[in-house]
Design an enzyme around this catalytic site. Structure first.
Site, PDB file in Angstrom:
ATOM      1  N   THR A 154       7.370  24.551  42.872  1.00 49.65           N
ATOM      2  CA  THR A 154       8.597  25.511  42.749  1.00 49.65           C
ATOM      3  C   THR A 154       8.681  26.364  43.868  1.00 49.65           C
ATOM      4  O   THR A 154       7.596  26.893  44.322  1.00 49.65           O
ATOM      5  CB  THR A 154       8.654  25.905  41.527  1.00 49.65           C
ATOM      6  OG1 THR A 154       8.837  24.990  40.372  1.00 49.65           O
ATOM      7  CG2 THR A 154       9.510  27.053  41.223  1.00 49.65           C
ATOM      8  N   ARG A 182      14.778  17.480  29.695  1.00 46.87           N
ATOM      9  CA  ARG A 182      13.687  18.766  29.796  1.00 46.87           C
ATOM     10  C   ARG A 182      14.309  19.762  30.528  1.00 46.87           C
ATOM     11  O   ARG A 182      14.794  19.698  31.818  1.00 46.87           O
ATOM     12  CB  ARG A 182      12.186  18.326  30.343  1.00 46.87           C
ATOM     13  CG  ARG A 182      11.498  19.588  30.159  1.00 46.87           C
ATOM     14  CD  ARG A 182      10.870  19.671  31.587  1.00 46.87           C
ATOM     15  NE  ARG A 182       9.639  20.691  31.557  1.00 46.87           N
ATOM     16  CZ  ARG A 182       9.500  21.496  32.579  1.00 46.87           C
ATOM     17  NH1 ARG A 182      10.153  21.418  33.587  1.00 46.87           N
ATOM     18  NH2 ARG A 182       8.606  22.483  32.394  1.00 46.87           N
ATOM     19  N   SER A 184      13.664  23.367  32.549  1.00 50.16           N
ATOM     20  CA  SER A 184      12.720  23.890  33.544  1.00 50.16           C
ATOM     21  C   SER A 184      12.832  25.237  33.162  1.00 50.16           C
ATOM     22  O   SER A 184      14.012  25.974  32.759  1.00 50.16           O
ATOM     23  CB  SER A 184      12.633  24.073  34.911  1.00 50.16           C
ATOM     24  OG  SER A 184      12.027  24.943  35.656  1.00 50.16           O
ATOM     25  N   THR A 203       6.341  30.597  38.845  1.00 47.95           N
ATOM     26  CA  THR A 203       6.080  29.071  38.826  1.00 47.95           C
ATOM     27  C   THR A 203       4.706  28.801  37.844  1.00 47.95           C
ATOM     28  O   THR A 203       4.310  29.793  37.499  1.00 47.95           O
ATOM     29  CB  THR A 203       5.789  28.859  40.168  1.00 47.95           C
ATOM     30  OG1 THR A 203       5.364  27.338  40.454  1.00 47.95           O
ATOM     31  CG2 THR A 203       4.360  29.726  40.893  1.00 47.95           C
ATOM     32  N   GLY A 204       4.793  27.562  37.807  1.00 42.68           N
ATOM     33  CA  GLY A 204       3.760  27.161  36.802  1.00 42.68           C
ATOM     34  C   GLY A 204       4.373  26.061  35.695  1.00 42.68           C
ATOM     35  O   GLY A 204       5.286  25.526  35.790  1.00 42.68           O
TER      36      GLY A 204
HETATM   37  N1  ASP Z   1       8.016  25.888  36.366  1.00 43.05           N
HETATM   38  C1  ASP Z   1       8.492  24.467  37.031  1.00 43.05           C
HETATM   39  C2  ASP Z   1       8.842  23.915  35.640  1.00 43.05           C
HETATM   40  O1  ASP Z   1       7.971  23.810  34.728  1.00 43.05           O
HETATM   41  C3  ASP Z   1       7.179  23.903  37.730  1.00 43.05           C
HETATM   42  C4  ASP Z   1       6.671  24.708  38.740  1.00 43.05           C
HETATM   43  O2  ASP Z   1       6.755  25.741  38.743  1.00 43.05           O
HETATM   44  O3  ASP Z   1       6.245  24.033  39.647  1.00 43.05           O
HETATM   45  O4  ASP Z   1       9.845  23.123  35.621  1.00 43.05           O
END
Ligand code: ASP
Length: 280
Positions: A154, A182, A184, A203-204
């Site tokens: 992300t 789903r 995000s 992010t995460g």
């Molecule tokens: N936060 C994003 C999600 O869960 C994924 C990511 O940060 O890479 O969709």
């Protein structure tokens, strides 16, 4: 004037040295270009610009290079928030546009500012965004091999402009292999939030970020008088209590730039016109 950008969350083992070097160069080039843009533009325009450059680089899981969901389709989400007006706009699970963040920015003009799925795509088409497939062969290969990619890429940007105004933008291809539908965290106030005091992009693991209400919580704590460092500390302690995984970048109204992550690590770059900080 300051800017910090992130390119997502990665486990150390998921990135080859070649990819690391490529990311380092990419983040440095994009943060520099975005800072130059910030010299003559607002924080709001700059975060959209920075995130669009990150979306155009297939090294990251946003725009081109987005991950594929369990039904073989790419759905992307992005949001932007103006700290001054506290307007947030975004797209959730949009398909076939090159730059979801620019569609999110276009929506700033509307009363209905967060659109999902086919409604978001219809709006994009009506506002001149061409049909564009963001799929790259590498992601199809990973999908076909049914290998969950360990890297979550992300992207996000936070900036403070010469008038002291803050803004944030975040864009994602999701976590990969998710159940269609789903949602995000990136286009929610948990993943992307700003006011006059602070702006934060996360992010995460989206579910953890939403459970922790990370970005909104950090911003609220700074608003209520905590330093940005303490606000990050407390929020990440609470994330730990629920066993959550996330990284975040932020800037406060005094121009203090901050970042933090749980395990694994977040790749990011910041620039204030003199010094770079790049971590890959
Ligand atoms: N936060 C994003 C999600 O869960 C994924 C990511 O940060 O890479 O969709």
């Amino acid at each position: 004037m300051k800017i910090i950008i992130h390119g997502g969350f990665f486990s150390e083992s998921s990135q080859s040295n070649e990819v690391k070097v490529a990311k380092q160069n990419s983040l440095k080039a994009i943060v520099k270009k975005s800072y130059e843009f910030l010299e003559t533009n607002s924080a709001l325009d700059t975060v959209a610009y920075a995130v669009s450059l990150l979306e155009d680089d297939e090294l990251y899981n946003a725009g081109i290079g987005s991950q594929i969901q369990s039904d073989g389709v790419i759905r992307m989400s992005a949001a932007i928030m103006d700290g001054e007006t506290q307007k947030m706009s975004g797209v959730i699970n949009i398909q076939n546009v090159k730059n979801p963040i620019l569609v999110a920015k276009e929506l700033m003009k509307e009363e209905d500012r967060v659109l999902g799925g086919s409604g978001a795509k219809k709006y994009a088409t009506a506002h001149g965004f061409e049909d564009f497939s963001t799929e790259i062969p590498q992601r199809r290969k990973e999908y076909e091999e049914k290998l969950r990619s360990h890297g979550k890429g992300t992207v996000g940007a936070v900036a403070i402009d010469k008038n002291g105004k803050l803004a944030v933008a975040t864009s994602t291809g999701g976590k990969g292999f998710e159940i269609p539908g789903r949602i995000s965290d990136s286009a929610t106030v948990a993943g992307n939030y700003a006011n006059k005091f602070c702006a934060v992009s996360c992010t995460g693991v989206g579910e953890d970020i939403v459970s922790n209400a990370s970005a909104a919580k950090i911003v609220t704590r700074v608003t209520d008088g905590l330093s940005i460092e303490n606000a990050f500390d407390r929020t990440f302690e609470e994330l730990k209590e629920i066993g959550g995984f996330a990284g975040a970048i932020g800037i406060d109204y005094e121009g203090n730039v901050f970042h933090r992550d749980s395990h694994p690590t977040m790749v990011f770059a910041s620039f204030d016109g003199v010094d770079f900080e790049v971590f890959v």
